[in-house]
Design a protein around this motif. Structure first.
Motif, mmCIF file in Angstrom:
data_model
loop_
_atom_site.group_PDB
_atom_site.id
_atom_site.type_symbol
_atom_site.label_atom_id
_atom_site.label_comp_id
_atom_site.label_asym_id
_atom_site.label_seq_id
_atom_site.Cartn_x
_atom_site.Cartn_y
_atom_site.Cartn_z
ATOM 1 N N PHE A 38 77.710 -91.419 -57.661
ATOM 2 C CA PHE A 38 76.491 -90.955 -58.413
ATOM 3 C C PHE A 38 77.010 -90.003 -59.601
ATOM 4 N N ASP A 39 78.231 -89.455 -59.702
ATOM 5 C CA ASP A 39 78.534 -88.816 -61.024
ATOM 6 C C ASP A 39 79.029 -89.821 -61.843
ATOM 7 N N ASP A 40 77.882 -90.465 -62.558
ATOM 8 C CA ASP A 40 77.922 -91.809 -63.276
ATOM 9 C C ASP A 40 79.168 -91.749 -64.449
ATOM 10 N N ASP A 41 79.183 -90.262 -64.957
ATOM 11 C CA ASP A 41 79.943 -90.007 -66.095
ATOM 12 C C ASP A 41 81.531 -90.156 -66.043
ATOM 13 N N VAL A 42 81.913 -90.029 -64.436
ATOM 14 C CA VAL A 42 83.275 -90.005 -64.185
ATOM 15 C C VAL A 42 83.658 -91.152 -63.344
ATOM 16 N N THR A 43 82.945 -91.273 -62.233
ATOM 17 C CA THR A 43 83.338 -92.287 -61.323
ATOM 18 C C THR A 43 84.007 -93.642 -61.888
ATOM 19 N N PRO A 44 82.621 -94.429 -62.497
ATOM 20 C CA PRO A 44 83.146 -95.715 -62.909
ATOM 21 C C PRO A 44 84.119 -95.820 -63.947
ATOM 22 N N LYS A 45 84.104 -94.700 -64.632
ATOM 23 C CA LYS A 45 85.286 -94.613 -65.739
ATOM 24 C C LYS A 45 86.692 -94.451 -65.131
ATOM 25 N N LEU A 46 86.766 -93.770 -64.070
ATOM 26 C CA LEU A 46 87.901 -93.392 -63.265
ATOM 27 C C LEU A 46 88.504 -94.737 -62.770
ATOM 28 N N PHE A 47 87.534 -95.365 -61.960
ATOM 29 C CA PHE A 47 87.779 -96.491 -61.277
ATOM 30 C C PHE A 47 88.702 -97.758 -62.410
ATOM 31 N N GLN A 48 87.659 -97.809 -63.447
ATOM 32 C CA GLN A 48 88.154 -98.671 -64.556
ATOM 33 C C GLN A 48 89.304 -98.327 -65.253
ATOM 34 N N SER A 49 89.746 -96.968 -65.378
ATOM 35 C CA SER A 49 91.025 -96.743 -65.980
ATOM 36 C C SER A 49 92.239 -96.784 -64.908
ATOM 37 N N GLU A 50 91.941 -96.890 -63.585
ATOM 38 C CA GLU A 50 93.080 -97.019 -62.737
ATOM 39 C C GLU A 50 93.131 -98.563 -62.496
ATOM 40 N N LEU A 51 92.139 -99.534 -63.007
ATOM 41 C CA LEU A 51 92.112 -100.663 -62.723
ATOM 42 C C LEU A 51 93.031 -101.439 -63.760
ATOM 43 N N ILE A 52 92.833 -100.800 -65.017
ATOM 44 C CA ILE A 52 93.398 -101.445 -66.172
ATOM 45 C C ILE A 52 94.667 -100.457 -66.600
ATOM 46 N N GLY A 54 97.401 -101.056 -65.000
ATOM 47 C CA GLY A 54 98.731 -101.825 -64.927
ATOM 48 C C GLY A 54 98.264 -103.324 -65.271
ATOM 49 N N GLU A 55 99.213 -104.117 -65.243
ATOM 50 C CA GLU A 55 98.870 -105.673 -65.324
ATOM 51 C C GLU A 55 99.276 -106.407 -64.158
ATOM 52 N N GLY A 56 99.146 -107.883 -64.481
ATOM 53 C CA GLY A 56 99.350 -108.712 -63.441
ATOM 54 C C GLY A 56 98.421 -108.947 -62.241
ATOM 55 N N ASP A 57 98.599 -109.916 -61.371
ATOM 56 C CA ASP A 57 97.782 -109.911 -60.401
ATOM 57 C C ASP A 57 97.423 -108.928 -59.566
ATOM 58 N N ILE A 58 96.278 -108.927 -58.692
ATOM 59 C CA ILE A 58 96.099 -107.790 -57.838
ATOM 60 C C ILE A 58 95.316 -108.283 -56.685
ATOM 61 N N THR A 59 95.964 -107.645 -55.333
ATOM 62 C CA THR A 59 95.216 -108.205 -54.255
ATOM 63 C C THR A 59 94.117 -106.969 -53.816
ATOM 64 N N ASP A 81 86.250 -109.169 -65.069
ATOM 65 C CA ASP A 81 86.719 -108.891 -66.408
ATOM 66 C C ASP A 81 88.068 -108.961 -66.460
ATOM 67 N N TYR A 82 88.680 -108.822 -65.184
ATOM 68 C CA TYR A 82 90.190 -108.276 -65.170
ATOM 69 C C TYR A 82 90.835 -109.292 -65.579
ATOM 70 N N LYS A 83 92.096 -109.444 -66.341
ATOM 71 C CA LYS A 83 92.870 -110.280 -67.267
ATOM 72 C C LYS A 83 93.644 -111.325 -66.038
ATOM 73 N N GLY A 84 94.175 -110.645 -65.101
ATOM 74 C CA GLY A 84 94.865 -111.291 -63.942
ATOM 75 C C GLY A 84 94.024 -112.067 -62.734
ATOM 76 N N ASN A 85 94.776 -112.485 -61.998
ATOM 77 C CA ASN A 85 94.132 -113.111 -60.782
ATOM 78 C C ASN A 85 93.615 -112.043 -60.022
ATOM 79 N N VAL A 86 92.570 -112.093 -59.062
ATOM 80 C CA VAL A 86 92.096 -111.396 -58.179
ATOM 81 C C VAL A 86 92.034 -111.923 -56.869
ATOM 82 N N THR A 87 93.049 -111.516 -55.879
ATOM 83 C CA THR A 87 92.825 -112.171 -54.588
ATOM 84 C C THR A 87 92.076 -111.207 -53.602
#
Length: 257
Positions: A38-52, A54-59, A81-87
């Motif tokens: 619910f801390d919308d200014d922090v958490t979604p951005k934090l998750f997205q920053s951790e997601l992007i 690195g590169e390559g496929d993710i599990t 929206d992630y560029k690699g494969n998502v398993t």
């Protein structure tokens, strides 16, 4: 800040190219948005920053009873929206909002002992009839958006998906594969030839159907049958006194006096 996700990065050897590659694994455990989303200014951005980061496929391993549908929608969009494969690998349960996240996988695998559950969205509302109508309209729109994710993955008819959500449907791994919510079942890799153990019948559980069946059985056992009209009339006739008999008794009383 407490997070409901955890990343694990490690270097592995690609068996085909014999090159070192970065393997990225994401674990989604517990309730989605349990504390901090619910801390919308922090958490979604934090998750997205951790997601992007690195590169390559993710599990992505999922074991979650669900949670906030807005949070799930954001994770779903980021994974789509992630560029690699998502398993996606469901090792315990992917219920409610977590089932929406699972639909973002390039491939979705389920453990043979895991479960997937879909149902209608819910909320809490307060106010007059106008506010209640707004809440109902909002839930209808949220349901349609959730069906979008299920439809893209399963290619199933929207009406059927809606009915499955209405019934709060639980599926085992085989049923989820059959309906298109998953692509395959996790199994131990082996070179041995094994017998096909696919069950002849798959399990799908509906909370609404079970409740209705239970209520029907209770109503049947507690039912009090009404007497048939013919029986009632016979009982009335057996207890009634004819007019001629009454007149006879009255005459006896008069003569006695």
């Amino acid at each position: 800040m407490k997070k409901f996700w955890k990343w694990k990065n490690q270097t592995v050897i690609n068996q085909k190219t014999l090159e070192e590659v970065q393997e990225r694994t994401l674990f989604l455990n517990g309730t989605i948005a349990e504390d901090s989303w619910f801390d919308d200014d922090v958490t979604p951005k934090l998750f997205q920053s951790e997601l992007i980061s690195g590169e390559g496929d993710i599990t992505v391993w999922i074991n979650s009873p669900g949670g906030d549908c807005v949070a799930a929608a954001q994770i779903y969009n980021m994974l789509m929206d992630y560029k690699g494969n998502v398993t996606i690998k469901i090792d315990g349960i992917a219920a409610s909002a977590a089932s929406v996240i699972a639909m973002a996988g390039t491939k979705v695998f389920m453990s043979p002992v895991s479960m997937l559950m879909i149902h209608n969205p819910a909320t809490m509302a307060w106010g007059d009839s106008a506010e209640m109508k707004k809440a109902i309209s909002m839930l209808d729109e949220v349901k349609e958006s959730i069906i979008n994710a299920y439809e893209i993955k399963t290619r199933m008819n929207r009406v059927k998906l809606s009915h499955l959500m209405d019934s709060e449907t639980w599926m085992d791994a085989h049923k989820a594969v059959e309906l298109g919510f998953a692509d395959d079942i996790l199994h131990r890799e082996t070179n041995e030839i094994v017998e096909d153990l696919t069950p002849t019948s798959n399990m799908m559980f509906s909370q609404v159907a079970v409740t209705n069946s239970l209520m029907d059985k209770i109503a049947h056992h507690c039912k009090i049958d009404k007497p048939k009209p013919q029986i009632q009339q016979e009982q009335i006739n057996s207890k009634s006194t004819k007019a001629d008999s009454l007149m006879s008794r009255l005459n006896l009383i008069k003569n006695w006096r």
